[in-house]
Design a protein around this motif. Structure first.
Motif, PDB file in Angstrom:
ATOM      1  N   LYS A   1       0.845  -1.191   0.000  1.00  0.00           N
ATOM      2  CA  LYS A   1       0.000   0.000   0.000  1.00  0.00           C
ATOM      3  C   LYS A   1       0.885   1.247   0.000  1.00  0.00           C
ATOM      4  O   LYS A   1       1.975   1.240   0.583  1.00  0.00           O
ATOM      5  CB  LYS A   1      -0.916   0.014   1.232  1.00  0.00           C
ATOM      6  CG  LYS A   1      -1.947  -1.104   1.229  1.00  0.00           C
ATOM      7  CD  LYS A   1      -2.849  -0.982   2.445  1.00  0.00           C
ATOM      8  CE  LYS A   1      -3.905  -2.096   2.439  1.00  0.00           C
ATOM      9  NZ  LYS A   1      -4.801  -1.990   3.617  1.00  0.00           N
TER      10      LYS A   1
ATOM     11  N   VAL B   1      -7.231   0.658 -14.833  1.00  0.00           N
ATOM     12  CA  VAL B   1      -7.621   0.514 -13.426  1.00  0.00           C
ATOM     13  C   VAL B   1      -6.502   1.002 -12.507  1.00  0.00           C
ATOM     14  O   VAL B   1      -6.749   1.716 -11.527  1.00  0.00           O
ATOM     15  CB  VAL B   1      -7.983  -0.953 -13.121  1.00  0.00           C
ATOM     16  CG1 VAL B   1      -8.263  -1.137 -11.633  1.00  0.00           C
ATOM     17  CG2 VAL B   1      -9.183  -1.379 -13.948  1.00  0.00           C
ATOM     18  N   GLU B   2      -5.260   0.632 -12.810  1.00  0.00           N
ATOM     19  CA  GLU B   2      -4.125   1.062 -11.991  1.00  0.00           C
ATOM     20  C   GLU B   2      -3.959   2.574 -12.044  1.00  0.00           C
ATOM     21  O   GLU B   2      -3.694   3.216 -11.009  1.00  0.00           O
ATOM     22  CB  GLU B   2      -2.850   0.369 -12.472  1.00  0.00           C
ATOM     23  CG  GLU B   2      -2.829  -1.130 -12.185  1.00  0.00           C
ATOM     24  CD  GLU B   2      -1.650  -1.830 -12.840  1.00  0.00           C
ATOM     25  OE1 GLU B   2      -1.309  -2.944 -12.406  1.00  0.00           O
ATOM     26  OE2 GLU B   2      -1.070  -1.259 -13.789  1.00  0.00           O
TER      27      GLU B   2
ATOM     28  N   ALA C   1      -6.318   4.778 -12.593  1.00  0.00           N
ATOM     29  CA  ALA C   1      -7.422   5.384 -11.846  1.00  0.00           C
ATOM     30  C   ALA C   1      -7.196   5.271 -10.343  1.00  0.00           C
ATOM     31  O   ALA C   1      -7.461   6.227  -9.591  1.00  0.00           O
ATOM     32  CB  ALA C   1      -8.736   4.711 -12.250  1.00  0.00           C
ATOM     33  N   ASN C   2      -6.699   4.132  -9.882  1.00  0.00           N
ATOM     34  CA  ASN C   2      -6.446   3.959  -8.448  1.00  0.00           C
ATOM     35  C   ASN C   2      -5.364   4.905  -7.953  1.00  0.00           C
ATOM     36  O   ASN C   2      -5.497   5.509  -6.884  1.00  0.00           O
ATOM     37  CB  ASN C   2      -6.040   2.513  -8.165  1.00  0.00           C
ATOM     38  CG  ASN C   2      -7.202   1.541  -8.351  1.00  0.00           C
ATOM     39  OD1 ASN C   2      -8.362   1.928  -8.270  1.00  0.00           O
ATOM     40  ND2 ASN C   2      -6.885   0.274  -8.592  1.00  0.00           N
ATOM     41  N   VAL C   3      -4.268   5.033  -8.721  1.00  0.00           N
ATOM     42  CA  VAL C   3      -3.195   5.942  -8.315  1.00  0.00           C
ATOM     43  C   VAL C   3      -3.691   7.386  -8.329  1.00  0.00           C
ATOM     44  O   VAL C   3      -3.345   8.190  -7.446  1.00  0.00           O
ATOM     45  CB  VAL C   3      -1.979   5.771  -9.247  1.00  0.00           C
ATOM     46  CG1 VAL C   3      -0.937   6.854  -8.978  1.00  0.00           C
ATOM     47  CG2 VAL C   3      -1.367   4.395  -9.065  1.00  0.00           C
ATOM     48  N   SER C   4      -4.527   7.727  -9.294  1.00  0.00           N
ATOM     49  CA  SER C   4      -5.078   9.080  -9.351  1.00  0.00           C
ATOM     50  C   SER C   4      -5.933   9.379  -8.122  1.00  0.00           C
ATOM     51  O   SER C   4      -5.857  10.474  -7.548  1.00  0.00           O
ATOM     52  CB  SER C   4      -5.895   9.248 -10.636  1.00  0.00           C
ATOM     53  OG  SER C   4      -6.466  10.535 -10.701  1.00  0.00           O
ATOM     54  N   MET C   5      -6.723   8.409  -7.691  1.00  0.00           N
ATOM     55  CA  MET C   5      -7.556   8.604  -6.504  1.00  0.00           C
ATOM     56  C   MET C   5      -6.707   8.667  -5.240  1.00  0.00           C
ATOM     57  O   MET C   5      -6.987   9.458  -4.327  1.00  0.00           O
ATOM     58  CB  MET C   5      -8.572   7.466  -6.401  1.00  0.00           C
ATOM     59  CG  MET C   5      -9.631   7.471  -7.494  1.00  0.00           C
ATOM     60  SD  MET C   5     -10.779   6.090  -7.344  1.00  0.00           S
ATOM     61  CE  MET C   5     -11.454   6.378  -5.720  1.00  0.00           C
ATOM     62  N   GLU C   6      -5.644   7.861  -5.152  1.00  0.00           N
ATOM     63  CA  GLU C   6      -4.813   7.816  -3.951  1.00  0.00           C
ATOM     64  C   GLU C   6      -3.966   9.084  -3.794  1.00  0.00           C
ATOM     65  O   GLU C   6      -3.753   9.557  -2.677  1.00  0.00           O
ATOM     66  CB  GLU C   6      -3.894   6.598  -3.995  1.00  0.00           C
ATOM     67  CG  GLU C   6      -4.601   5.262  -3.823  1.00  0.00           C
ATOM     68  CD  GLU C   6      -4.958   5.003  -2.371  1.00  0.00           C
ATOM     69  OE1 GLU C   6      -4.444   5.729  -1.484  1.00  0.00           O
ATOM     70  OE2 GLU C   6      -5.758   4.083  -2.122  1.00  0.00           O
ATOM     71  N   THR C   7      -3.471   9.612  -4.902  1.00  0.00           N
ATOM     72  CA  THR C   7      -2.501  10.714  -4.836  1.00  0.00           C
ATOM     73  C   THR C   7      -3.081  12.066  -5.221  1.00  0.00           C
ATOM     74  O   THR C   7      -2.461  13.100  -4.950  1.00  0.00           O
ATOM     75  CB  THR C   7      -1.316  10.418  -5.769  1.00  0.00           C
ATOM     76  OG1 THR C   7      -1.785  10.277  -7.124  1.00  0.00           O
ATOM     77  CG2 THR C   7      -0.617   9.133  -5.350  1.00  0.00           C
TER      78      THR C   7
END
Length: 316
Positions: A17, A32-33, A35-41
Motif C-alpha cells: 500500500k 484501473v491502476e 485510476a487507483n493511483v489518481s484517486m490515492e494521490t
C-alpha cells in the motif's frame, strides 16, 4: 503493472500500500491502476496518461499539489531478429508524500533502483532520486551509443565486399536512431536547466556534485551522438559508392564475356548459312579437318579479344 517501494532501514523493500515517502512505479499500467493511483494521490488522470504517448515531449509542469517531469529515455526494440534503439517518455511526478514514475514499458533505467543497487538511493530524498534517475538515464544513452558504434564497425566490415542494400539500410536505421537520441538528449538538457531553477525542488549542497555529473554525462552523450551521426552519414555515402563500384566491376566482367562470346557466335553463324549449289562455299568447308580449324581460329580470336579488353582502359 503497479509496484510500490519504500526505503526501510536503508534497504529498498516492496510494499503493498502507498505510504509516506514511498515510490510508486507504473510500468505499462492498466486503466484501473491509473485510476487507483489518481484517486490515492490526487494527480490528474490526464497527467498520469501523458507519458503513455510515445510522441510526448520532454517538459516540466508545475501544478498546485505536484510537479511533473517528463524526460526521454532510451529503449531497445527487437525487429527482424535484431535490436533497434528508440526513445520513449518517462514521467516523474513528485507529491508531498510520494514520488511516482510512469512509463509505457518496463524500462531497465529503473531496475537498479528496484533492486537497491544504487548507492545513496532513498525514497524519502525526492530531489536526489530525480537526479539519480537522470544520471542513470544519461549513462544508458552512453551505453547504447557505444553499442551502436560497435554495430556500425561490424557493418563496415560487411560492406567492404557487399553488393546488397541490406547493410546500407541498416546503416540508415542506425543514423535515424542517432537523430532520435540527439533530439531527446537536447530536450532532456532543457529539462535539467529548468530543474536547477525550480524553487519547489529543494536543492541540497550534497546533491550539487550529482547535478554536475548529470549535466556532464548528458552533454557527453550529446557530443557522442553528434560525432557518431556524422561518421555514419559519411560512411553511408562512401559505401553507397563502393556498392556502385562493385556493381560496375560485375558489369565489366559480364561485358567482356559477352563480347568474347560474340566472336565464335558470329563465325559459326556465317558457316551455318545455306549457299546455292555451284557457288563458292565458305573456306575450309570441303576439307575433312576444316571444322577443327574453324574452332581453333574462333578460340584464338576470342583469346585475343579477351586479352585486349582486360587491358583496355575502357574496362578498368
Amino acid at each position: 503493472m503497479l509496484r510500490m517501494f519504500r526505503t526501510i532501514n536503508g534497504q529498498v523493500e516492496q510494499i503493498q500500500k502507498p505510504e509516506n515517502g514511498s515510490w510508486l512505479c507504473l510500468s505499462a499500467p492498466t486503466d484501473v491502476e491509473l485510476a487507483n493511483v489518481s484517486m490515492e494521490t490526487g494527480i490528474d488522470l490526464a497527467d498520469l496518461r501523458a507519458p503513455l504517448d510515445d510522441e510526448e515531449r520532454s517538459r516540466v509542469d508545475v501544478e498546485d499539489d505536484y510537479t511533473m517531469i517528463i524526460v526521454d529515455i532510451p529503449t531497445v526494440e527487437e525487429r527482424g531478429g535484431r535490436d533497434w534503439y528508440e526513445t520513449i517518455p518517462l514521467s516523474i511526478i513528485i507529491t508531498q508524500s510520494a514520488i511516482i514514475t510512469v512509463c509505457m514499458q518496463d524500462t531497465p533505467v529503473l531496475h537498479p533502483f528496484m533492486e537497491g543497487t544504487i548507492r545513496g538511493f532513498n525514497t524519502y530524498m525526492k530531489t536526489r532520486f530525480i537526479l539519480q534517475i537522470l544520471y542513470r538515464n544519461a549513462t544508458m544513452y552512453l551505453r547504447y551509443l557505444r553499442i551502436i558504434d560497435r554495430e556500425s564497425d561490424k557493418l563496415e566490415l560487411k560492406l567492404r565486399h557487399s553488393m546488397q542494400n541490406r547493410e546500407i539500410l541498416m546503416l540508415l536505421e542506425l543514423s535515424k536512431t542517432l537523430v532520435y537520441f540527439t533530439t531527446s538528449l537536447k530536450s532532456n538538457e532543457i529539462v535539467m536547466e529548468k530543474l536547477t531553477t525550480l524553487p519547489r525542488l529543494k536543492q541540497y549542497p550534497e546533491d550539487e556534485d550529482l547535478l554536475d555529473d548529470v549535466i556532464t554525462e548528458n552533454k557527453q552523450a550529446i557530443e557522442m551522438a553528434n560525432i557518431y551521426s556524422g561518421v555514419l552519414a559519411n560512411m553511408t555515402d562512401a559505401f553507397a559508392s563502393i556498392v556502385s563500384n562493385n556493381l560496375n566491376n560485375v558489369m565489366r566482367i559480364f561485358t567482356i564475356i559477352s563480347i568474347t562470346l560474340s566472336i565464335p557466335t558470329l563465325i559459326f553463324s556465317m558457316y551455318g548459312m545455306n549457299f546455292q549449289e555451284g557457288m563458292l562455299g565458305m573456306p575450309l568447308t570441303d576439307k575433312p579437318w576444316g571444322f577443327a580449324v574453324i574452332i581453333g581460329i574462333s578460340l584464338v580470336l576470342s583469346a585475343i579479344v579477351t586479352w585486349f579488353l582486360t587491358r583496355s582502359r575502357m574496362f578498368k
